[in-house]
Design a protein around this motif. Structure first.
Motif, PDB file in Angstrom:
ATOM      1  N   LEU A   6      -0.689  -1.131   0.596  1.00 59.30           N
ATOM      2  CA  LEU A   6      -0.675  -1.174  -0.866  1.00 59.30           C
ATOM      3  C   LEU A   6      -1.956  -0.586  -1.451  1.00 59.30           C
ATOM      4  N   LEU A   7      -3.095  -0.932  -0.865  1.00 56.51           N
ATOM      5  CA  LEU A   7      -4.368  -0.379  -1.332  1.00 56.51           C
ATOM      6  C   LEU A   7      -4.401   1.146  -1.187  1.00 56.51           C
ATOM      7  N   ARG A   8      -3.949   1.626  -0.049  1.00 60.30           N
ATOM      8  CA  ARG A   8      -3.947   3.070   0.192  1.00 60.30           C
ATOM      9  C   ARG A   8      -3.040   3.785  -0.803  1.00 60.30           C
ATOM     10  N   ARG A   9      -1.839   3.246  -1.005  1.00 59.43           N
ATOM     11  CA  ARG A   9      -0.892   3.876  -1.927  1.00 59.43           C
ATOM     12  C   ARG A   9      -1.413   3.856  -3.363  1.00 59.43           C
ATOM     13  N   GLU A  10      -2.036   2.747  -3.763  1.00 59.44           N
ATOM     14  CA  GLU A  10      -2.585   2.681  -5.112  1.00 59.44           C
ATOM     15  C   GLU A  10      -3.658   3.761  -5.290  1.00 59.44           C
ATOM     16  N   GLN A  11      -4.558   3.881  -4.313  1.00 62.21           N
ATOM     17  CA  GLN A  11      -5.624   4.876  -4.393  1.00 62.21           C
ATOM     18  C   GLN A  11      -5.064   6.297  -4.395  1.00 62.21           C
ATOM     19  N   GLU A  12      -4.054   6.549  -3.578  1.00 58.98           N
ATOM     20  CA  GLU A  12      -3.432   7.875  -3.558  1.00 58.98           C
ATOM     21  C   GLU A  12      -2.830   8.219  -4.915  1.00 58.98           C
ATOM     22  N   GLU A  13      -2.150   7.264  -5.515  1.00 57.43           N
ATOM     23  CA  GLU A  13      -1.526   7.520  -6.815  1.00 57.43           C
ATOM     24  C   GLU A  13      -2.567   7.712  -7.912  1.00 57.43           C
ATOM     25  N   HIS A  29       2.355   9.103 -11.890  1.00 62.52           N
ATOM     26  CA  HIS A  29       1.416   8.631 -10.875  1.00 62.52           C
ATOM     27  C   HIS A  29       0.649   7.395 -11.355  1.00 62.52           C
ATOM     28  N   LYS A  30       0.280   7.360 -12.634  1.00 63.68           N
ATOM     29  CA  LYS A  30      -0.390   6.164 -13.165  1.00 63.68           C
ATOM     30  C   LYS A  30       0.539   4.960 -13.116  1.00 63.68           C
ATOM     31  N   ALA A  31       1.808   5.183 -13.432  1.00 67.53           N
ATOM     32  CA  ALA A  31       2.778   4.080 -13.392  1.00 67.53           C
ATOM     33  C   ALA A  31       2.942   3.560 -11.968  1.00 67.53           C
ATOM     34  N   LEU A  32       2.992   4.458 -11.007  1.00 63.86           N
ATOM     35  CA  LEU A  32       3.092   4.029  -9.607  1.00 63.86           C
ATOM     36  C   LEU A  32       1.847   3.268  -9.176  1.00 63.86           C
ATOM     37  N   ALA A  33       0.672   3.762  -9.572  1.00 63.82           N
ATOM     38  CA  ALA A  33      -0.570   3.064  -9.233  1.00 63.82           C
ATOM     39  C   ALA A  33      -0.581   1.675  -9.852  1.00 63.82           C
ATOM     40  N   LEU A  34      -0.123   1.569 -11.082  1.00 60.79           N
ATOM     41  CA  LEU A  34      -0.072   0.271 -11.748  1.00 60.79           C
ATOM     42  C   LEU A  34       0.893  -0.675 -11.018  1.00 60.79           C
ATOM     43  N   ALA A  35       2.021  -0.150 -10.573  1.00 69.26           N
ATOM     44  CA  ALA A  35       2.991  -0.973  -9.833  1.00 69.26           C
ATOM     45  C   ALA A  35       2.381  -1.488  -8.534  1.00 69.26           C
ATOM     46  N   TYR A  36       1.681  -0.616  -7.818  1.00 70.03           N
ATOM     47  CA  TYR A  36       1.012  -1.067  -6.585  1.00 70.03           C
ATOM     48  C   TYR A  36      -0.065  -2.097  -6.908  1.00 70.03           C
ATOM     49  N   TYR A  45      -5.147 -11.073  -1.889  1.00 71.08           N
ATOM     50  CA  TYR A  45      -6.266 -10.136  -1.850  1.00 71.08           C
ATOM     51  C   TYR A  45      -6.978 -10.133  -3.211  1.00 71.08           C
ATOM     52  N   PRO A  46      -8.318 -10.213  -3.236  1.00 69.59           N
ATOM     53  CA  PRO A  46      -9.049 -10.210  -4.515  1.00 69.59           C
ATOM     54  C   PRO A  46      -9.100  -8.801  -5.106  1.00 69.59           C
ATOM     55  N   HIS A  47      -8.031  -8.407  -5.748  1.00 69.93           N
ATOM     56  CA  HIS A  47      -7.872  -7.037  -6.227  1.00 69.93           C
ATOM     57  C   HIS A  47      -8.481  -6.860  -7.619  1.00 69.93           C
ATOM     58  N   ASN A  48      -9.239  -5.778  -7.792  1.00 69.34           N
ATOM     59  CA  ASN A  48      -9.758  -5.399  -9.104  1.00 69.34           C
ATOM     60  C   ASN A  48      -8.857  -4.316  -9.666  1.00 69.34           C
ATOM     61  N   ARG A  49      -8.129  -4.644 -10.707  1.00 67.53           N
ATOM     62  CA  ARG A  49      -7.239  -3.627 -11.250  1.00 67.53           C
ATOM     63  C   ARG A  49      -8.046  -2.625 -12.061  1.00 67.53           C
ATOM     64  N   PHE A  50      -7.525  -1.426 -12.157  1.00 63.66           N
ATOM     65  CA  PHE A  50      -8.231  -0.397 -12.903  1.00 63.66           C
ATOM     66  C   PHE A  50      -7.927  -0.536 -14.381  1.00 63.66           C
ATOM     67  N   GLU A  51      -8.844  -0.035 -15.212  1.00 60.10           N
ATOM     68  CA  GLU A  51      -8.661  -0.082 -16.655  1.00 60.10           C
ATOM     69  C   GLU A  51      -7.705   1.014 -17.095  1.00 60.10           C
ATOM     70  N   SER A  52      -6.896   0.695 -18.074  1.00 57.95           N
ATOM     71  CA  SER A  52      -6.027   1.719 -18.627  1.00 57.95           C
ATOM     72  C   SER A  52      -6.835   2.607 -19.568  1.00 57.95           C
TER      73      SER A  52
END
Length: 81
Positions: A6-13, A29-36, A45-52
């Motif tokens: 999931l981390l890899r796919r989010e970063q790729e997107e 691609h942003k929508a896919l990254a947001l979904a991941y 996992y202590p995930h830091n989501r990215f800012e829109s």
């Protein structure tokens, strides 16, 4: 799916969104990254989501307003600390 996947796919997107040539590709691609990112946030996992872009825009406007206020203060004879 593992956390690493999931981390890899989010970063790729995110990378694909930044390098996309068309607006529609960036949005997809942003929508896919947001979904991941949402899947990651539901995990342990202590995930830091990215800012829109909208969130970044609000911060940018706030910073510009603060700078303008500082400039007007200095023009009135005040001093910045």
């Amino acid at each position: 799916m593992t956390i690493n996947y999931l981390l890899r796919r989010e970063q790729e997107e995110l990378h694909r969104a930044e390098s996309a040539k068309s607006r529609s590709a960036r949005l997809v691609h942003k929508a896919l990254a947001l979904a991941y990112g949402k899947l990651l946030s539901k995990s342990t996992y202590p995930h830091n989501r990215f800012e829109s872009d909208a969130e970044r825009g609000v911060k940018h406007r706030s910073r510009l307003e603060a700078e303008a206020e500082d400039a007007s203060w200095e023009n009135e004879g005040g001093a910045k600390r």
